[in-house]
Design a protein around this motif. Structure first.
Motif, PDB file in Angstrom:
ATOM      1  N   TYR A  29       0.888  -1.145  -0.133  1.00  0.00           N
ATOM      2  CA  TYR A  29      -0.056  -0.142   0.032  1.00  0.00           C
ATOM      3  C   TYR A  29       0.732   1.194  -0.162  1.00  0.00           C
ATOM      4  O   TYR A  29       0.842   2.269  -0.710  1.00  0.00           O
ATOM      5  CB  TYR A  29      -0.949   0.185   1.209  1.00  0.00           C
ATOM      6  N   LEU A  30       1.814   1.485   0.874  1.00  0.00           N
ATOM      7  CA  LEU A  30       2.756   2.541   0.833  1.00  0.00           C
ATOM      8  C   LEU A  30       3.477   2.552  -0.301  1.00  0.00           C
ATOM      9  O   LEU A  30       3.764   3.846  -0.604  1.00  0.00           O
ATOM     10  CB  LEU A  30       3.649   2.393   2.280  1.00  0.00           C
ATOM     11  N   SER A  31       3.712   1.779  -1.095  1.00  0.00           N
ATOM     12  CA  SER A  31       4.503   1.816  -2.403  1.00  0.00           C
ATOM     13  C   SER A  31       3.755   2.367  -3.529  1.00  0.00           C
ATOM     14  O   SER A  31       4.155   2.959  -4.422  1.00  0.00           O
ATOM     15  CB  SER A  31       5.275   0.405  -2.680  1.00  0.00           C
ATOM     16  N   LEU A  32       2.319   2.075  -3.493  1.00  0.00           N
ATOM     17  CA  LEU A  32       1.491   2.357  -4.657  1.00  0.00           C
ATOM     18  C   LEU A  32       0.657   3.503  -4.388  1.00  0.00           C
ATOM     19  O   LEU A  32      -0.089   3.928  -5.364  1.00  0.00           O
ATOM     20  CB  LEU A  32       1.001   1.112  -5.245  1.00  0.00           C
ATOM     21  N   PHE A  33       0.487   3.978  -3.091  1.00  0.00           N
ATOM     22  CA  PHE A  33      -0.577   4.886  -2.864  1.00  0.00           C
ATOM     23  C   PHE A  33      -0.067   6.562  -3.170  1.00  0.00           C
ATOM     24  O   PHE A  33       1.283   6.721  -3.522  1.00  0.00           O
ATOM     25  CB  PHE A  33      -1.250   4.940  -1.647  1.00  0.00           C
ATOM     26  N   ALA A  48      16.007  10.651   2.900  1.00  0.00           N
ATOM     27  CA  ALA A  48      14.990  10.095   4.058  1.00  0.00           C
ATOM     28  C   ALA A  48      14.217   8.985   3.349  1.00  0.00           C
ATOM     29  O   ALA A  48      13.928   8.020   3.927  1.00  0.00           O
ATOM     30  CB  ALA A  48      14.062  11.068   4.500  1.00  0.00           C
ATOM     31  N   ASP A  49      14.087   9.044   1.779  1.00  0.00           N
ATOM     32  CA  ASP A  49      13.304   8.007   1.266  1.00  0.00           C
ATOM     33  C   ASP A  49      14.204   6.715   1.088  1.00  0.00           C
ATOM     34  O   ASP A  49      13.491   5.566   1.162  1.00  0.00           O
ATOM     35  CB  ASP A  49      12.843   8.706  -0.090  1.00  0.00           C
ATOM     36  N   LYS A  50      15.371   7.136   1.284  1.00  0.00           N
ATOM     37  CA  LYS A  50      16.306   5.598   1.062  1.00  0.00           C
ATOM     38  C   LYS A  50      16.296   5.024   2.506  1.00  0.00           C
ATOM     39  O   LYS A  50      16.435   3.947   2.537  1.00  0.00           O
ATOM     40  CB  LYS A  50      17.878   5.999   0.723  1.00  0.00           C
ATOM     41  N   LEU A  51      16.238   5.823   3.400  1.00  0.00           N
ATOM     42  CA  LEU A  51      16.181   5.040   4.861  1.00  0.00           C
ATOM     43  C   LEU A  51      14.677   4.572   4.991  1.00  0.00           C
ATOM     44  O   LEU A  51      14.834   3.515   5.561  1.00  0.00           O
ATOM     45  CB  LEU A  51      16.227   6.405   5.986  1.00  0.00           C
ATOM     46  N   VAL A  52      13.887   5.061   4.403  1.00  0.00           N
ATOM     47  CA  VAL A  52      12.462   4.357   4.461  1.00  0.00           C
ATOM     48  C   VAL A  52      12.662   2.984   3.769  1.00  0.00           C
ATOM     49  O   VAL A  52      11.986   2.140   4.086  1.00  0.00           O
ATOM     50  CB  VAL A  52      11.376   5.294   4.092  1.00  0.00           C
ATOM     51  N   HIS A  53      13.063   3.124   2.572  1.00  0.00           N
ATOM     52  CA  HIS A  53      13.248   1.669   1.798  1.00  0.00           C
ATOM     53  C   HIS A  53      13.959   0.887   2.798  1.00  0.00           C
ATOM     54  O   HIS A  53      13.707  -0.322   2.784  1.00  0.00           O
ATOM     55  CB  HIS A  53      13.828   2.207   0.498  1.00  0.00           C
ATOM     56  N   PHE A  54      15.063   1.167   3.260  1.00  0.00           N
ATOM     57  CA  PHE A  54      15.832   0.353   3.973  1.00  0.00           C
ATOM     58  C   PHE A  54      15.373  -0.328   5.183  1.00  0.00           C
ATOM     59  O   PHE A  54      15.087  -1.473   5.370  1.00  0.00           O
ATOM     60  CB  PHE A  54      16.941   1.126   4.576  1.00  0.00           C
ATOM     61  N   PHE A  93      10.427  -8.942  -4.535  1.00  0.00           N
ATOM     62  CA  PHE A  93       9.175  -8.109  -4.307  1.00  0.00           C
ATOM     63  C   PHE A  93       9.614  -6.769  -4.451  1.00  0.00           C
ATOM     64  O   PHE A  93       8.785  -5.889  -4.986  1.00  0.00           O
ATOM     65  CB  PHE A  93       8.631  -8.534  -2.789  1.00  0.00           C
ATOM     66  N   SER A  94      10.690  -6.486  -3.917  1.00  0.00           N
ATOM     67  CA  SER A  94      11.025  -5.052  -3.961  1.00  0.00           C
ATOM     68  C   SER A  94      11.377  -4.331  -5.416  1.00  0.00           C
ATOM     69  O   SER A  94      11.029  -3.532  -5.859  1.00  0.00           O
ATOM     70  CB  SER A  94      12.323  -4.686  -2.920  1.00  0.00           C
ATOM     71  N   GLY A  95      12.075  -5.528  -5.978  1.00  0.00           N
ATOM     72  CA  GLY A  95      12.223  -5.121  -7.489  1.00  0.00           C
ATOM     73  C   GLY A  95      10.853  -4.990  -8.242  1.00  0.00           C
ATOM     74  O   GLY A  95      10.740  -3.969  -9.024  1.00  0.00           O
ATOM     75  N   GLY A  96      10.064  -5.845  -7.833  1.00  0.00           N
ATOM     76  CA  GLY A  96       8.518  -5.767  -8.688  1.00  0.00           C
ATOM     77  C   GLY A  96       8.037  -4.691  -8.271  1.00  0.00           C
ATOM     78  O   GLY A  96       6.853  -3.935  -8.960  1.00  0.00           O
ATOM     79  N   MET A  97       8.053  -4.249  -7.025  1.00  0.00           N
ATOM     80  CA  MET A  97       7.368  -2.879  -6.507  1.00  0.00           C
ATOM     81  C   MET A  97       8.064  -1.735  -7.310  1.00  0.00           C
ATOM     82  O   MET A  97       7.334  -0.775  -7.663  1.00  0.00           O
ATOM     83  CB  MET A  97       7.769  -2.540  -4.955  1.00  0.00           C
ATOM     84  N   GLU A  98       9.224  -1.714  -7.343  1.00  0.00           N
ATOM     85  CA  GLU A  98       9.935  -0.575  -7.995  1.00  0.00           C
ATOM     86  C   GLU A  98       9.637  -0.584  -9.685  1.00  0.00           C
ATOM     87  O   GLU A  98       9.301   0.416 -10.211  1.00  0.00           O
ATOM     88  CB  GLU A  98      11.609  -0.719  -8.134  1.00  0.00           C
ATOM     89  N   LEU A  99       9.469  -1.621 -10.078  1.00  0.00           N
ATOM     90  CA  LEU A  99       8.676  -1.791 -11.578  1.00  0.00           C
ATOM     91  C   LEU A  99       7.377  -1.277 -11.618  1.00  0.00           C
ATOM     92  O   LEU A  99       6.949  -0.604 -12.568  1.00  0.00           O
ATOM     93  CB  LEU A  99       9.090  -3.129 -12.112  1.00  0.00           C
TER      94      LEU A  99
END
Length: 141
Positions: A29-33, A48-54, A93-99
């Protein structure tokens, strides 16, 4: 339509990994909203977004390891299941979310550096889970 066997397998995974599945749904949800305008205007520090992804993907991996190791105490599960489920799957999953962010949304863009921080989060969570969690689980039993 799913067969009875497939339904039993799905229910088994839902019973074994309830927190992990919940976290995966929240991250999806957070990745696509679409974030509200005020959230994009907040002055945050650089990266900050890199920290959130981490933290998001490290959290997924850590939770999967935790629930896997708890389930492994109760029944015989091969360790390679944990490596596939708690390392390979979150990375894929993370690669799929980025795509998905790149191709299915107009307000998000997939970033290779985000994927790198996702992978770093998974590997550090794996190291922490395999080094610290066994000590905690042995002391608790």
């Amino acid at each position: 339509m799913l067969s009875l066997r497939q339904n039993k397998i799905m229910l088994t995974y839902i019973k074994r990994y309830p927190f992990s599945i919940s976290i995966i749904l929240v991250v999806t949800y957070l990745s696509l909203f679409r974030p509200p305008q005020i959230a994009t205007a907040l002055p945050l520090f650089e990266g900050a977004d890199k920290l959130v992804h981490f933290l998001m993907y490290g959290g997924i991996s850590f939770t999967l390891w935790f629930e896997f190791l708890l389930n492994r105490r109760r029944e015989v599960l091969p360790m390679w299941h944990g490596w596939i489920g708690a390392v390979c799957c979150p990375i894929l999953f993370s690669g799929g979310m980025e795509l998905a962010q790149t191709y299915f949304t107009t307000y998000r863009s997939g970033d290779w550096l985000d994927l790198a921080f996702n992978i770093i989060g998974v590997f550090l969570a794996t190291g922490f889970a395999l080094w610290i969690l066994p000590l905690f689980l042995k002391r608790k039993s």
